[in-house]
Design a protein around this motif. Structure first.
Motif, short mmCIF file in Angstrom:
data_model
loop_
_atom_site.label_atom_id
_atom_site.label_comp_id
_atom_site.label_asym_id
_atom_site.label_seq_id
_atom_site.Cartn_x
_atom_site.Cartn_y
_atom_site.Cartn_z
N VAL A 150 -58.09 14.89 -6.94
CA VAL A 150 -57.51 14.05 -5.88
C VAL A 150 -56.85 12.82 -6.48
O VAL A 150 -55.77 12.40 -6.03
CB VAL A 150 -58.60 13.65 -4.86
CG1 VAL A 150 -58.06 12.64 -3.86
CG2 VAL A 150 -59.13 14.88 -4.14
N ARG A 151 -57.44 12.23 -7.50
CA ARG A 151 -56.82 11.07 -8.17
C ARG A 151 -55.43 11.43 -8.71
O ARG A 151 -54.47 10.68 -8.54
CB ARG A 151 -57.71 10.58 -9.31
CG ARG A 151 -58.96 9.86 -8.90
CD ARG A 151 -59.76 9.52 -10.12
NE ARG A 151 -61.03 8.92 -9.81
CZ ARG A 151 -62.00 8.73 -10.70
NH1 ARG A 151 -61.80 9.13 -11.97
NH2 ARG A 151 -63.12 8.17 -10.36
N ASN A 152 -55.37 12.57 -9.38
CA ASN A 152 -54.07 12.99 -9.92
C ASN A 152 -53.06 13.20 -8.80
O ASN A 152 -51.88 12.87 -8.93
CB ASN A 152 -54.23 14.28 -10.73
CG ASN A 152 -55.06 14.08 -11.98
OD1 ASN A 152 -55.13 12.96 -12.50
ND2 ASN A 152 -55.70 15.13 -12.46
N LYS A 180 -53.41 9.62 0.13
CA LYS A 180 -53.58 10.68 1.10
C LYS A 180 -54.63 10.27 2.12
O LYS A 180 -55.64 9.65 1.79
CB LYS A 180 -54.00 11.99 0.42
CG LYS A 180 -53.02 12.50 -0.61
CD LYS A 180 -51.73 12.92 0.03
CE LYS A 180 -50.76 13.44 -1.00
NZ LYS A 180 -49.45 13.78 -0.42
N THR A 181 -54.41 10.64 3.35
CA THR A 181 -55.40 10.38 4.40
C THR A 181 -56.47 11.45 4.33
O THR A 181 -56.28 12.53 3.76
CB THR A 181 -54.72 10.40 5.77
OG1 THR A 181 -54.21 11.71 6.01
CG2 THR A 181 -53.57 9.39 5.83
N PRO A 182 -57.62 11.18 4.94
CA PRO A 182 -58.69 12.20 4.94
C PRO A 182 -58.23 13.51 5.57
O PRO A 182 -58.60 14.59 5.11
CB PRO A 182 -59.80 11.54 5.76
CG PRO A 182 -59.60 10.08 5.53
CD PRO A 182 -58.12 9.88 5.45
N ALA A 234 -65.72 14.73 6.45
CA ALA A 234 -66.56 13.67 5.87
C ALA A 234 -66.35 13.58 4.37
O ALA A 234 -66.17 12.49 3.80
CB ALA A 234 -68.04 13.94 6.20
N ARG A 235 -66.32 14.71 3.72
CA ARG A 235 -66.10 14.72 2.27
C ARG A 235 -64.70 14.24 1.93
O ARG A 235 -64.49 13.50 0.96
CB ARG A 235 -66.32 16.13 1.72
CG ARG A 235 -66.36 16.18 0.21
CD ARG A 235 -66.67 17.58 -0.26
NE ARG A 235 -66.81 17.64 -1.70
CZ ARG A 235 -66.96 18.76 -2.38
NH1 ARG A 235 -66.99 19.92 -1.75
NH2 ARG A 235 -67.09 18.74 -3.69
N ALA A 236 -63.75 14.64 2.74
CA ALA A 236 -62.38 14.19 2.51
C ALA A 236 -62.26 12.69 2.66
O ALA A 236 -61.48 12.03 1.97
CB ALA A 236 -61.44 14.91 3.47
N SER A 237 -63.02 12.10 3.57
CA SER A 237 -62.98 10.64 3.76
C SER A 237 -63.46 9.92 2.52
O SER A 237 -62.87 8.93 2.07
CB SER A 237 -63.83 10.26 4.97
OG SER A 237 -63.31 10.85 6.15
N PHE A 238 -64.59 10.40 1.94
CA PHE A 238 -65.10 9.78 0.72
C PHE A 238 -64.11 9.93 -0.44
O PHE A 238 -63.86 8.99 -1.20
CB PHE A 238 -66.46 10.39 0.35
CG PHE A 238 -67.58 9.83 1.17
CD1 PHE A 238 -68.06 8.53 0.97
CD2 PHE A 238 -68.17 10.61 2.14
CE1 PHE A 238 -69.10 8.04 1.73
CE2 PHE A 238 -69.21 10.11 2.90
CZ PHE A 238 -69.69 8.81 2.71
N ALA A 286 -50.51 2.68 -6.33
CA ALA A 286 -49.70 3.85 -6.02
C ALA A 286 -48.95 3.67 -4.71
O ALA A 286 -47.77 3.94 -4.60
CB ALA A 286 -50.57 5.10 -5.97
N SER A 287 -49.68 3.16 -3.69
CA SER A 287 -49.05 2.99 -2.39
C SER A 287 -47.96 1.94 -2.44
O SER A 287 -46.87 2.14 -1.92
CB SER A 287 -50.12 2.62 -1.36
OG SER A 287 -49.53 2.40 -0.10
#
Length: 238
Positions: free
Chosen positions: A37-39, A47-49, A61-65, A77-78
């Protein structure tokens, strides 16, 4: 410890574990999925959850973390992505294309108008009651002159011309050549045999050099099945 256990089986006493700036345990930042995800964030921006859940096929939930951890690791980056979008293009605008000049239309070359020749002095006139029935040859080479003569008159009512028969002793093809002119324009020649006889009759009158005799003439053809304009002279046929 797996993600499932850390998220749903963590006890209240687990808060003693060291955390990163994103609020996740330090050991979570080494997760292979988080590295991926970092890459992704470093390449295409934060990226949003919901986006991560859809791309990675994981729970919300995992995507949010993962989103919080990856975005915290790449705060620039943003901003860099936004700045790049607002940055004006360094490429200079292309100058407007110069209009292409239209090529001038090629005009058809006008055919040279027949030029009147300077004829030698008149030697004599041929008289008699001969009808204009003697055919001149070579008229096909002088159609522009003949059409100019024909178009200058109403042939149905005005077809009477005066022709000049002029000797051409310097003609390279026939020293007895006799050219035929009407109104100063060459329109043909006497046939070779007739020209030789004509020369002999003139010589019998002790006339030599370049001479010129006149006789009556008419034009023929120029329409229908006879498109070529011809010349008829008032000379005996034999």
């Amino acid at each position: 410890m797996s993600w499932w256990k850390r998220i749903f089986s963590r006890s209240e006493n687990s808060t003693t574990e060291p955390h990163s700036a994103s609020g996740l345990p330090i050991e979570d930042l080494n997760d292979e999925l988080l590295i991926e995800v970092r890459n992704l964030v470093a390449i295409s921006g934060p990226k949003t959850p919901d986006e991560l859940a859809r791309l990675l096929k994981i729970g919300h939930a995992r995507a949010s973390f993962l989103s919080a951890a990856a975005n915290a690791q790449h705060p620039q980056a943003s901003r860099a992505r936004t700045f790049k979008a607002l940055q004006p293009s360094a490429t200079a605008p292309k100058p407007p294309a110069e209009p292409v000049a239209a090529e001038p239309k090629k005009r058809r070359a006008k055919k040279a108008s027949p030029v009147k020749a300077a004829l030698p002095p008149l030697t004599g006139r041929i008289t008699g009651g001969h009808t204009c029935a003697f055919d001149v040859v070579g008229e096909s080479h002088y159609q522009p002159a003949l059409r100019k003569l024909r178009n200058g008159r109403h042939m149905a009512t005005d077809n009477d011309f005066v022709a000049d028969i002029v000797a051409e002793p310097d003609n390279p093809h026939d020293p007895n050549a006799c050219a035929v002119y009407i109104e100063g324009l060459k329109v043909g020649y006497l046939p070779r045999d007739a020209a030789a006889d004509f020369h002999q009759q003139i010589a019998d009158m002790s006339i030599s050099g370049t001479w010129r005799f006149q006789t009556k003439a008419k034009l023929s053809g120029g329409w229908g099945d006879r498109p070529m304009v011809g010349v008829l002279l008032s000379l005996p046929n034999s």
